[in-house]
Design a protein around this motif. Structure first.
Motif, PDB file in Angstrom:
ATOM      1  N   ALA A  85       1.716  -0.149   8.112  1.00  0.00           N
ATOM      2  CA  ALA A  85       2.343  -0.726   9.305  1.00  0.00           C
ATOM      3  C   ALA A  85       2.307   0.244  10.475  1.00  0.00           C
ATOM      4  N   LEU A  86       2.544   1.529  10.204  1.00  0.00           N
ATOM      5  CA  LEU A  86       2.538   2.521  11.279  1.00  0.00           C
ATOM      6  C   LEU A  86       1.141   2.715  11.859  1.00  0.00           C
ATOM      7  N   SER A  87       0.115   2.585  11.020  1.00  0.00           N
ATOM      8  CA  SER A  87      -1.259   2.838  11.473  1.00  0.00           C
ATOM      9  C   SER A  87      -1.698   1.870  12.555  1.00  0.00           C
ATOM     10  N   SER A  88      -1.092   0.711  12.608  1.00  0.00           N
ATOM     11  CA  SER A  88      -1.489  -0.299  13.582  1.00  0.00           C
ATOM     12  C   SER A  88      -0.689  -0.210  14.880  1.00  0.00           C
ATOM     13  N   ARG A  89       0.188   0.800  14.972  1.00  0.00           N
ATOM     14  CA  ARG A  89       1.030   0.935  16.168  1.00  0.00           C
ATOM     15  C   ARG A  89       0.595   2.129  17.001  1.00  0.00           C
ATOM     16  N   ASP A  90       1.209   2.266  18.157  1.00  0.00           N
ATOM     17  CA  ASP A  90       0.967   3.444  18.974  1.00  0.00           C
ATOM     18  C   ASP A  90       1.363   4.692  18.190  1.00  0.00           C
ATOM     19  N   PRO A  91       0.760   5.852  18.495  1.00  0.00           N
ATOM     20  CA  PRO A  91       1.068   7.071  17.746  1.00  0.00           C
ATOM     21  C   PRO A  91       2.573   7.331  17.644  1.00  0.00           C
ATOM     22  N   VAL A  92       3.017   7.656  16.448  1.00  0.00           N
ATOM     23  CA  VAL A  92       4.436   7.886  16.173  1.00  0.00           C
ATOM     24  C   VAL A  92       4.621   9.355  15.795  1.00  0.00           C
ATOM     25  N   GLU A  93       5.103  10.158  16.730  1.00  0.00           N
ATOM     26  CA  GLU A  93       5.262  11.594  16.470  1.00  0.00           C
ATOM     27  C   GLU A  93       6.249  11.862  15.341  1.00  0.00           C
ATOM     28  N   GLY A  94       7.180  10.932  15.124  1.00  0.00           N
ATOM     29  CA  GLY A  94       8.151  11.137  14.062  1.00  0.00           C
ATOM     30  C   GLY A  94       7.539  11.193  12.679  1.00  0.00           C
ATOM     31  N   LEU A  95       6.289  10.753  12.540  1.00  0.00           N
ATOM     32  CA  LEU A  95       5.627  10.830  11.248  1.00  0.00           C
ATOM     33  C   LEU A  95       5.228  12.256  10.896  1.00  0.00           C
ATOM     34  N   ILE A  96       4.979  13.084  11.896  1.00  0.00           N
ATOM     35  CA  ILE A  96       4.396  14.412  11.672  1.00  0.00           C
ATOM     36  C   ILE A  96       5.221  15.269  10.706  1.00  0.00           C
ATOM     37  N   PRO A  97       6.537  15.445  10.900  1.00  0.00           N
ATOM     38  CA  PRO A  97       7.283  16.296   9.961  1.00  0.00           C
ATOM     39  C   PRO A  97       7.384  15.730   8.556  1.00  0.00           C
ATOM     40  N   LEU A  98       7.114  14.435   8.382  1.00  0.00           N
ATOM     41  CA  LEU A  98       7.208  13.819   7.070  1.00  0.00           C
ATOM     42  C   LEU A  98       5.931  13.968   6.248  1.00  0.00           C
ATOM     43  N   VAL A  99       4.815  14.297   6.895  1.00  0.00           N
ATOM     44  CA  VAL A  99       3.526  14.315   6.215  1.00  0.00           C
ATOM     45  C   VAL A  99       3.529  15.168   4.947  1.00  0.00           C
ATOM     46  N   PRO A 100       4.081  16.404   4.962  1.00  0.00           N
ATOM     47  CA  PRO A 100       4.041  17.221   3.733  1.00  0.00           C
ATOM     48  C   PRO A 100       4.783  16.603   2.553  1.00  0.00           C
ATOM     49  N   THR A 101       5.656  15.642   2.801  1.00  0.00           N
ATOM     50  CA  THR A 101       6.423  15.023   1.706  1.00  0.00           C
ATOM     51  C   THR A 101       5.749  13.763   1.177  1.00  0.00           C
ATOM     52  N   ALA A 151      11.068   8.637   4.714  1.00  0.00           N
ATOM     53  CA  ALA A 151      11.883   9.824   4.439  1.00  0.00           C
ATOM     54  C   ALA A 151      12.782   9.654   3.218  1.00  0.00           C
ATOM     55  N   ASP A 152      12.898   8.443   2.717  1.00  0.00           N
ATOM     56  CA  ASP A 152      13.801   8.152   1.602  1.00  0.00           C
ATOM     57  C   ASP A 152      13.133   8.566   0.288  1.00  0.00           C
ATOM     58  N   ALA A 153      13.682   9.543  -0.377  1.00  0.00           N
ATOM     59  CA  ALA A 153      13.113  10.039  -1.628  1.00  0.00           C
ATOM     60  C   ALA A 153      13.161   8.995  -2.728  1.00  0.00           C
ATOM     61  N   ARG A 154      14.013   7.982  -2.577  1.00  0.00           N
ATOM     62  CA  ARG A 154      14.139   6.965  -3.625  1.00  0.00           C
ATOM     63  C   ARG A 154      13.095   5.856  -3.491  1.00  0.00           C
ATOM     64  N   ALA A 155      12.428   5.757  -2.364  1.00  0.00           N
ATOM     65  CA  ALA A 155      11.450   4.692  -2.149  1.00  0.00           C
ATOM     66  C   ALA A 155      10.193   4.919  -2.992  1.00  0.00           C
ATOM     67  N   GLU A 156       9.632   3.830  -3.533  1.00  0.00           N
ATOM     68  CA  GLU A 156       8.425   3.930  -4.340  1.00  0.00           C
ATOM     69  C   GLU A 156       7.210   4.281  -3.481  1.00  0.00           C
ATOM     70  N   GLY A 157       6.211   4.882  -4.143  1.00  0.00           N
ATOM     71  CA  GLY A 157       5.001   5.255  -3.434  1.00  0.00           C
ATOM     72  C   GLY A 157       4.286   4.067  -2.825  1.00  0.00           C
ATOM     73  N   ARG A 158       4.265   2.921  -3.531  1.00  0.00           N
ATOM     74  CA  ARG A 158       3.590   1.745  -2.996  1.00  0.00           C
ATOM     75  C   ARG A 158       4.290   1.227  -1.750  1.00  0.00           C
ATOM     76  N   THR A 159       5.619   1.312  -1.759  1.00  0.00           N
ATOM     77  CA  THR A 159       6.372   0.869  -0.586  1.00  0.00           C
ATOM     78  C   THR A 159       6.097   1.779   0.600  1.00  0.00           C
ATOM     79  N   LYS A 160       6.007   3.082   0.331  1.00  0.00           N
ATOM     80  CA  LYS A 160       5.698   4.011   1.417  1.00  0.00           C
ATOM     81  C   LYS A 160       4.279   3.790   1.943  1.00  0.00           C
ATOM     82  N   ALA A 161       3.364   3.440   1.047  1.00  0.00           N
ATOM     83  CA  ALA A 161       2.003   3.138   1.507  1.00  0.00           C
ATOM     84  C   ALA A 161       2.005   1.924   2.424  1.00  0.00           C
ATOM     85  N   ASP A 162       2.833   0.933   2.100  1.00  0.00           N
ATOM     86  CA  ASP A 162       2.955  -0.240   2.972  1.00  0.00           C
ATOM     87  C   ASP A 162       3.516   0.155   4.335  1.00  0.00           C
ATOM     88  N   ALA A 163       4.458   1.094   4.337  1.00  0.00           N
ATOM     89  CA  ALA A 163       5.029   1.572   5.598  1.00  0.00           C
ATOM     90  C   ALA A 163       3.970   2.307   6.413  1.00  0.00           C
TER      91      ALA A 163
END
Length: 423
Positions: free
Chosen positions: A204-220, A189-201
């Motif tokens: 990490a999320l892909s290997s965990r149980d489904p995280v509903e908190g990701l859904i509202p962030l997808v359009p950004t 959600a941090d607009a200052r974070a680099e794209g590569r760092t967000k890809a790393d995040a």
């Protein structure tokens, strides 16, 4: 990609056709007819029969060479061919050497000393062999590398030899797996974070149980130019499963093409009951067109309907039996199991000999508990050529065997009995 779209394949129920497709039954029947099958195995190394690069053949062919006790000379001779033929032969020989063949090892070491495409062969064998098998070739590498045009060199074996690596070696980015889910979402959600760092995040999320908190962030989570999704967004969204469907209806109407496409794909992957007849028709049309690339996605969508998709079963079986695109067989088997698992015991058993690691993995976890299958699973567990994933699954499958379980039979008998797999 090779010339697969213009390539002809032998009949799917012949030994030659089965081997071309990487079917487990091909290995079974070749074992019973080793003299007549040798030419087909050697041809499979000489000519690239894969539909595309996602199809696997090297381990399948190497195992056939070893188990059928075939001559290595035709394969060693292939090293003198063009670069693609040389690399196919070297990939097989590297594995046969791992399985214990001193002739395969020496054939490759000789090629490194004298052959034209020695650089890539040396990189290939250094990736699979223990260092003591190749580190004494450092003097050869030093003597020959100066005569080569500038090539992008990987870190091994060159750094061990003290040869300058011409391309920057890959430096792994710090893993974010230690962060909590809340911290990963905050980073996304941090607009200052680099794209590569967000890809790393996202990784990490892909290997965990489904995280509903990701859904509202997808359009950004698009690239800075707004033209593409960030790398690894799609796998992260796929991990949400049906949880993403309500939001995907809105994404599908978005102005950004990448978001609209993502929404459309999510909805297509989670079809409602009204979509079932259309999906069955789609699979039927793909079969009539012999469309070998793409029916796996249709199969995965049909699998979500379970027994209601029974009309798709004949087409799924045909694709399993006929496709040269071995990468897709895993999806067909999973779909068959989800829709109607009756009668799949022999298919799972055959899968233990399949060319694709994912299909062998399914066979390892799902084949019936009988002496033939258990003997083959034990062989996969102990085979140094086998992938780490399949070997681990085999260890897990064999560990809890009850005391009264029948003892495994000889491998040759397992090959013969598995040949009952329907074709």
């Amino acid at each position: 990609m090779n010339d697969a779209y213009e390539m002809s394949y032998a009949l799917p129920d012949s030994v030659e056709g089965l081997l071309q497709r990487g079917r487990g039954l091909g290995a079974v029947r070749a074992f019973r007819e080793p003299r007549g099958s040798a030419a087909f195995v050697h041809d499979g190394i000489l000519r690239d029969r894969r539909w595309d690069q996602s199809d696997e053949r090297s381990l399948y062919l190497a195992r056939l060479v070893r188990d059928l006790d075939l001559s290595l000379m035709p394969i060693v001779d292939m090293l003198a061919g063009d670069e693609e033929a040389c690399l196919r032969a070297s990939e097989v020989l590297v594995l046969v050497a791992v399985a214990g063949s001193g002739d395969a090892r020496e054939g490759l070491r000789t090629y490194v000393r004298e052959g034209e495409h020695w650089v890539r062969v040396l990189e290939s064998l250094s990736a699979r062999w223990p260092p003591e098998w190749w580190e004494d070739l450092g003097d050869v590498a030093h003597a020959r590398i100066g005569t080569e045009p500038e090539l992008p060199l990987w870190s091994e074996p060159w750094t061990r030899f003290g040869i300058e690596v011409q391309s920057s070696p890959f430096v792994p980015r710090p893993s974010l797996s230690g962060l909590s889910t809340a911290e990963l979402l905050a980073l996304l959600a941090d607009a200052r974070a680099e794209g590569r760092t967000k890809a790393d995040a996202l990784r990490a999320l892909s290997s965990r149980d489904p995280v509903e908190g990701l859904i509202p962030l997808v359009p950004t989570l698009g690239t800075s130019d707004g033209r593409r999704p960030l790398p690894l967004l799609r796998p992260a969204v796929e991990s949400l499963g049906a949880l993403a469907v309500p939001a995907a209806r809105g994404w599908a109407r978005a102005d950004h093409p990448w978001l609209a496409q993502l929404g459309t794909e999510v909805l297509a992957d989670h079809p409602g009951p009204e979509a079932l007849p259309g999906l069955v028709n789609e699979l039927a049309e793909q079969w009539l067109a012999r469309a070998w690339c793409g029916p796996d996605r249709t199969a995965r969508r049909l699998a979500r309907f379970g027994p209601d998709a029974a009309k798709a079963v004949p087409y799924l079986r045909r694709f399993w039996l006929h496709t040269p695109h071995s990468h897709e067989r895993t999806a067909y088997l999973k779909a068959l199991a989800a829709i109607n698992g009756n009668g799949l015991e022999h298919v799972y058993t055959e899968s233990l000999w399949d060319c694709q690691g994912t299909t062998r993995l399914l066979g390892t976890t799902s084949a019936p508990t009988n002496p033939e299958a258990l003997d083959r699973i034990a062989a996969l567990r102990d085979d140094p050529m086998e992938t780490a994933e399949v070997r681990a699954a085999a260890r897990t499958r064999l560990a809890p065997l009850p005391a009264d379980c029948p003892a495994p039979v000889r491998t040759s008998q397992a090959f013969q009995d598995a040949s009952r797999c329907p074709s």
